[in-house]
Design a protein around this motif. Sequence first.
Motif, PDB file in Angstrom:
ATOM      1  N   ILE A   1     -19.183 -38.052  -0.392  1.00 39.10           N
ATOM      2  CA  ILE A   1     -18.975 -37.236   0.305  1.00 39.10           C
ATOM      3  C   ILE A   1     -18.955 -36.058  -0.544  1.00 39.10           C
ATOM      4  CG2 ILE A   1     -17.814 -35.434   2.157  1.00 39.10           C
ATOM      5  CD1 ILE A   1     -17.615 -38.727   3.543  1.00 39.10           C
ATOM      6  N   GLY A   2     -20.154 -35.195  -0.795  1.00 41.77           N
ATOM      7  CA  GLY A   2     -19.284 -34.208  -2.186  1.00 41.77           C
ATOM      8  C   GLY A   2     -20.742 -32.817  -2.074  1.00 41.77           C
ATOM      9  N   PRO A   3     -20.900 -32.156  -3.342  1.00 39.55           N
ATOM     10  CA  PRO A   3     -22.132 -31.075  -3.611  1.00 39.55           C
ATOM     11  C   PRO A   3     -23.236 -32.098  -3.411  1.00 39.55           C
ATOM     12  CG  PRO A   3     -19.999 -31.260  -4.987  1.00 39.55           C
ATOM     13  CD  PRO A   3     -19.929 -32.387  -3.966  1.00 39.55           C
ATOM     14  N   PRO A   4     -24.548 -30.957  -3.815  1.00 34.65           N
ATOM     15  CA  PRO A   4     -25.346 -31.435  -4.490  1.00 34.65           C
ATOM     16  C   PRO A   4     -25.563 -31.014  -5.421  1.00 34.65           C
ATOM     17  CG  PRO A   4     -26.003 -29.686  -2.508  1.00 34.65           C
ATOM     18  CD  PRO A   4     -24.696 -29.741  -2.090  1.00 34.65           C
ATOM     19  N   LEU A   5     -25.195 -31.083  -6.676  1.00 38.95           N
ATOM     20  CA  LEU A   5     -24.902 -30.782  -7.458  1.00 38.95           C
ATOM     21  C   LEU A   5     -26.354 -29.934  -7.954  1.00 38.95           C
ATOM     22  CD1 LEU A   5     -22.794 -33.152  -9.132  1.00 38.95           C
ATOM     23  CD2 LEU A   5     -22.147 -30.816  -8.570  1.00 38.95           C
ATOM     24  N   PHE A   6     -27.619 -30.762  -8.737  1.00 42.69           N
ATOM     25  CA  PHE A   6     -29.228 -29.976  -8.481  1.00 42.69           C
ATOM     26  C   PHE A   6     -29.094 -28.346  -8.151  1.00 42.69           C
ATOM     27  CE2 PHE A   6     -33.045 -29.910 -11.346  1.00 42.69           C
ATOM     28  CZ  PHE A   6     -33.408 -29.078  -9.935  1.00 42.69           C
ATOM     29  N   GLN A   7     -29.390 -29.055  -6.625  1.00 43.58           N
ATOM     30  CA  GLN A   7     -28.902 -27.345  -6.076  1.00 43.58           C
ATOM     31  C   GLN A   7     -28.217 -26.600  -5.964  1.00 43.58           C
ATOM     32  OE1 GLN A   7     -32.191 -27.783  -4.620  1.00 43.58           O
ATOM     33  NE2 GLN A   7     -31.859 -25.163  -3.969  1.00 43.58           N
ATOM     34  N   SER A   8     -26.725 -26.729  -6.362  1.00 45.98           N
ATOM     35  CA  SER A   8     -25.999 -25.371  -6.897  1.00 45.98           C
ATOM     36  C   SER A   8     -25.952 -24.860  -8.227  1.00 45.98           C
ATOM     37  CB  SER A   8     -25.078 -26.437  -6.722  1.00 45.98           C
ATOM     38  OG  SER A   8     -23.604 -25.714  -6.402  1.00 45.98           O
ATOM     39  N   GLY A   9     -26.356 -25.710  -9.061  1.00 45.01           N
ATOM     40  CA  GLY A   9     -26.940 -25.076 -10.274  1.00 45.01           C
ATOM     41  C   GLY A   9     -28.361 -24.160  -9.615  1.00 45.01           C
ATOM     42  N   TYR A  10     -29.344 -24.686  -9.210  1.00 43.75           N
ATOM     43  CA  TYR A  10     -30.112 -24.165  -9.211  1.00 43.75           C
ATOM     44  C   TYR A  10     -29.958 -22.446  -8.591  1.00 43.75           C
ATOM     45  CZ  TYR A  10     -35.314 -23.707  -8.200  1.00 43.75           C
ATOM     46  OH  TYR A  10     -36.478 -23.400  -7.598  1.00 43.75           O
ATOM     47  N   LEU A  11     -29.375 -22.592  -7.428  1.00 47.57           N
ATOM     48  CA  LEU A  11     -28.435 -21.621  -6.886  1.00 47.57           C
ATOM     49  C   LEU A  11     -27.944 -20.221  -7.757  1.00 47.57           C
ATOM     50  CD1 LEU A  11     -27.971 -19.164  -4.360  1.00 47.57           C
ATOM     51  CD2 LEU A  11     -26.012 -21.080  -4.373  1.00 47.57           C
TER      52      LEU A  11
ATOM     53  N   GLU B   1     -24.833 -40.989   2.452  1.00 51.15           N
ATOM     54  CA  GLU B   1     -24.870 -39.550   1.248  1.00 51.15           C
ATOM     55  C   GLU B   1     -24.302 -38.626   2.854  1.00 51.15           C
ATOM     56  OE1 GLU B   1     -27.578 -40.263  -2.187  1.00 51.15           O
ATOM     57  OE2 GLU B   1     -28.414 -39.689  -0.534  1.00 51.15           O
ATOM     58  N   TYR B   2     -23.480 -37.293   2.041  1.00 53.37           N
ATOM     59  CA  TYR B   2     -23.103 -36.132   2.990  1.00 53.37           C
ATOM     60  C   TYR B   2     -22.906 -35.349   2.284  1.00 53.37           C
ATOM     61  CZ  TYR B   2     -21.576 -32.970   7.265  1.00 53.37           C
ATOM     62  OH  TYR B   2     -20.707 -31.905   7.327  1.00 53.37           O
ATOM     63  N   TYR B   3     -24.238 -34.373   1.487  1.00 50.50           N
ATOM     64  CA  TYR B   3     -23.437 -33.188   1.249  1.00 50.50           C
ATOM     65  C   TYR B   3     -23.341 -32.134   1.569  1.00 50.50           C
ATOM     66  CZ  TYR B   3     -27.081 -35.716  -1.837  1.00 50.50           C
ATOM     67  OH  TYR B   3     -27.818 -36.703  -2.965  1.00 50.50           O
ATOM     68  N   MET B   4     -22.102 -31.548   1.352  1.00 46.76           N
ATOM     69  CA  MET B   4     -21.763 -30.450   1.435  1.00 46.76           C
ATOM     70  C   MET B   4     -22.665 -29.004   1.312  1.00 46.76           C
ATOM     71  SD  MET B   4     -18.841 -31.617   2.427  1.00 46.76           S
ATOM     72  CE  MET B   4     -17.904 -30.273   2.746  1.00 46.76           C
ATOM     73  N   PRO B   5     -22.495 -27.655   2.425  1.00 42.30           N
ATOM     74  CA  PRO B   5     -23.005 -27.147   2.317  1.00 42.30           C
ATOM     75  C   PRO B   5     -22.663 -26.165   1.138  1.00 42.30           C
ATOM     76  CG  PRO B   5     -21.664 -26.626   4.025  1.00 42.30           C
ATOM     77  CD  PRO B   5     -21.310 -28.013   3.400  1.00 42.30           C
ATOM     78  N   ILE B   6     -23.672 -25.237   0.483  1.00 42.73           N
ATOM     79  CA  ILE B   6     -23.232 -24.609  -0.942  1.00 42.73           C
ATOM     80  C   ILE B   6     -23.346 -22.504  -0.594  1.00 42.73           C
ATOM     81  CG2 ILE B   6     -24.321 -24.331  -3.210  1.00 42.73           C
ATOM     82  CD1 ILE B   6     -26.433 -26.317  -2.761  1.00 42.73           C
ATOM     83  N   ASP B   7     -21.811 -23.038  -0.832  1.00 45.29           N
ATOM     84  CA  ASP B   7     -21.326 -21.418  -0.244  1.00 45.29           C
ATOM     85  C   ASP B   7     -20.903 -21.038  -1.499  1.00 45.29           C
ATOM     86  OD1 ASP B   7     -18.881 -23.072   1.865  1.00 45.29           O
ATOM     87  OD2 ASP B   7     -21.156 -22.557   2.494  1.00 45.29           O
ATOM     88  N   ILE B   8     -21.716 -19.397  -1.052  1.00 43.14           N
ATOM     89  CA  ILE B   8     -21.241 -18.468  -1.995  1.00 43.14           C
ATOM     90  C   ILE B   8     -20.657 -17.352  -1.409  1.00 43.14           C
ATOM     91  CG2 ILE B   8     -22.368 -16.557  -2.805  1.00 43.14           C
ATOM     92  CD1 ILE B   8     -25.299 -17.892  -1.636  1.00 43.14           C
ATOM     93  N   VAL B   9     -19.625 -17.241  -2.366  1.00 44.67           N
ATOM     94  CA  VAL B   9     -18.288 -16.559  -2.211  1.00 44.67           C
ATOM     95  C   VAL B   9     -18.351 -15.132  -2.906  1.00 44.67           C
ATOM     96  CG1 VAL B   9     -15.871 -17.013  -1.534  1.00 44.67           C
ATOM     97  CG2 VAL B   9     -16.969 -18.846  -1.174  1.00 44.67           C
ATOM     98  N   THR B  10     -17.739 -14.090  -2.531  1.00 44.39           N
ATOM     99  CA  THR B  10     -18.326 -13.142  -2.829  1.00 44.39           C
ATOM    100  C   THR B  10     -17.118 -12.185  -2.737  1.00 44.39           C
ATOM    101  OG1 THR B  10     -19.129 -11.727  -1.053  1.00 44.39           O
ATOM    102  CG2 THR B  10     -20.333 -12.618  -2.655  1.00 44.39           C
ATOM    103  N   GLN B  11     -16.296 -11.447  -3.406  1.00 45.37           N
ATOM    104  CA  GLN B  11     -15.355 -10.648  -3.134  1.00 45.37           C
ATOM    105  C   GLN B  11     -15.435 -10.147  -1.723  1.00 45.37           C
ATOM    106  OE1 GLN B  11     -15.405  -6.313  -4.766  1.00 45.37           O
ATOM    107  NE2 GLN B  11     -13.219  -6.603  -5.193  1.00 45.37           N
ATOM    108  N   GLU B  12     -16.328  -9.676  -0.876  1.00 45.91           N
ATOM    109  CA  GLU B  12     -16.541  -9.508   0.702  1.00 45.91           C
ATOM    110  C   GLU B  12     -16.775 -10.151   1.859  1.00 45.91           C
ATOM    111  OE1 GLU B  12     -18.058  -6.519  -2.176  1.00 45.91           O
ATOM    112  OE2 GLU B  12     -18.782  -8.104  -1.860  1.00 45.91           O
ATOM    113  N   ASN B  13     -16.612 -11.421   0.769  1.00 46.68           N
ATOM    114  CA  ASN B  13     -16.148 -12.631   2.489  1.00 46.68           C
ATOM    115  C   ASN B  13     -15.021 -13.177   1.959  1.00 46.68           C
ATOM    116  OD1 ASN B  13     -17.706 -14.400   0.446  1.00 46.68           O
ATOM    117  ND2 ASN B  13     -19.592 -14.174   1.944  1.00 46.68           N
ATOM    118  N   GLN B  14     -14.435 -13.447   0.524  1.00 44.21           N
ATOM    119  CA  GLN B  14     -13.851 -14.640   0.397  1.00 44.21           C
ATOM    120  C   GLN B  14     -12.130 -14.752   1.297  1.00 44.21           C
ATOM    121  OE1 GLN B  14     -10.062 -13.690  -0.852  1.00 44.21           O
ATOM    122  NE2 GLN B  14     -11.060 -11.033  -0.667  1.00 44.21           N
TER     123      GLN B  14
END
Lengths: 352, 352
Positions: free
Chosen positions: B170-180, B334-347
């Motif tokens: 249970i964790g992040p999809p790391l390759f795709q995370s770096g890709y993003l 495998e349970y891949y977590m979503p890849i969340d994008i956090v910015t100043q505006e939605n934090q």
Amino acid sequence: MKKKELQGVKEIARRANVAIATVDRVIHNRTGVSAKTREKINKIIAELNYQPNLLARRLASGKTISIAVLIPSVTEETDFWEAPLQGIQQAEAEIRSYGINVNLFFFELSDPNSFITQANRILDSTVDGIVLAPSFVDEAQEFTTVCQRNGIPFVFIDADIPGQQSLSYIGPPLFQSGYLAGKLSTYKLHETSKLLIVNIATSLDSFTYKQIEDGFKTYFTDHELKYPILRADIRQTDFASISNHLQQLFDANTDIDAVFVSNSRVFSVARFLDSRQSSQKPLLIGYDFVNENIHFLASGTIDFLICHQPKDQGYRSIMALYQHLVLLAPVAKEYYMPIDIVTQENQAFYRN
Amino acid sequence: MKKKELQGVKEIARRANVAIATVDRVIHNRTGVSAKTREKINKIIAELNYQPNLLARRLASGKTISIAVLIPSVTEETDFWEAPLQGIQQAEAEIRSYGINVNLFFFELSDPNSFITQANRILDSTVDGIVLAPSFVDEAQEFTTVCQRNGIPFVFIDADIPGQQSLSYIGPPLFQSGYLAGKLSTYKLHETSKLLIVNIATSLDSFTYKQIEDGFKTYFTDHELKYPILRADIRQTDFASISNHLQQLFDANTDIDAVFVSNSRVFSVARFLDSRQSSQKPLLIGYDFVNENIHFLASGTIDFLICHQPKDQGYRSIMALYQHLVLLAPVAKEYYMPIDIVTQENQAFYRN
DNA sequence: TATATTTACGGGTACGTACCCGTAAATGAG
DNA sequence: CTCATTTACGGGTACGTACCCGTAAATATA
């Protein structure tokens, strides 16, 4: 000397020197207990910080709790409400063994009378709690006023009506959502760029669209960005009407470099942009992880989808009533969903 | 004629013409039932699609299930593991009434021996399942090999070790995370821009960093973007070392317009960038919604935080074991977590 | 064959709470 | 005062499953 320490109602009964039936009557505030005995038992309950064993309680109790769900039906036009429905069904599966029945009542987003019809059916049934999407504000308010009068707790999902005595609102923070869209729309702007807000819906006078648009515009005000912001209000939701309307706008305006669509119909705008043979495609932002939008996100026509985890909204709205009706625990008046940014790169792992 | 339809083990016993004690023995695969009777009962179980009432089962059974959690302790340097711990505690509270005990074993990220010590303590106890963060790959593999031999199911959290017989990752999809991250880093690039990848950790040879970096670089390859990508491997994690290292890099290179930090120490880079009196600040991307990073996100020094819902990781890892040990249901490998994008505006609405 | 051991099976009690129905005592009405 | 009604209380059973212990029958051993 060999007396084993008892637990729960048995220990309370032992200490109070009464039968467990009497303790049970006090716990459930039933008649047939003298004031003196009731006081004595309540004192022991407080001393022991008695917590009922929920497993035993559900097993023994024949009582069922009925929750009604009043949401739009899933249509060919949009499958947005599919996700909340899944969340609702997941919650139901988890708490069914606690004696909870969930009954679904669907209405059509194109027909306020369908909402009224289903609302009345709910009122004619025996219902302990309600989850509802207040898509039609006046009709929803009438309905919830009756619910309040009858002491039936209700939870708003995906949209709020301020000033109502809802148990809870579970949905997106709309102003801030629009504000973020403002920020995201700046990534492809040049000095001479214009922006376009597109509202596509048969009814555009709701609180929801106003909050989103206010948020979007406020981003530019706050940052003293002076780009012209055009606006298209499109009340005919068929593609031809949308296409015509947008064509006229784009013909009259060069340098529209960012388009923000305030709901899930961004796929119509994407389709329009794809059909336009233009060397420069504006940045496109819209809402909701529905199938059509996912398709245009994957192909790159849509740059960002802003999503609010509708499945989790459905799940949490049922669980809020469970918490209130079964656990007798307090529920947060408002539960704002995260504002998720979904792109081509992270969409495969998004959990709507 | 007035025989009320029974449920569960009582109905099975009635149909098989045996006592419920016999049905119970078959359900639990205990001895003391003839093959003929056992077969007859199993057939009825299948016909009725018998599902045990979990409430009754837990109420009646005195057996407890023990889950051990082996994760890094929360330190002054980083509070990343605070969130998974909260998720673990939330899950424990939800399933405690099902007879599950969760025992916490913390290790120090700076000391592989602390991992070994705690792992051995777990093996010395009676444990039915384990949640573990495989921060030290070799030590973790030794430990999980013993678990496999002893038939103890284990769940990896936040990082995976491929090829192990874990119940679940249970964790992040790391390759795709770096890709993003690659995509996000393009938003402020000019023709002459350079990018910088920063790895800050005492040990940089893990599978994790390689996946992230590969993903990042692959974005540029896939899109045939020819920007130079610099790299800084910093093994001294104190701020002075980081600062010196980065200062030299920035002195030697103009036009670094995007910096990608491959873990949660992006706050050190933010602090460095803030201390630098430069008219143009590069876009800065890093990982994890920890307090220091939130501070720099709010002030605008960090542009994006990529996050993987660590609290939900903790929650889900316990629930995976619950599903396996209590519900006897299958668990996704495998349970891949979503890849969340956090910015100043939605934090403000992010739920870590 | 007699005795000891094992196997198959069932009644009963437990878990903690809900609730029905019966009994005794108190109170009210005629 | 007598009879009817109400109140206070408790024993017992139920919920669906787990598991102990006793009994009878079958099997093994001397």
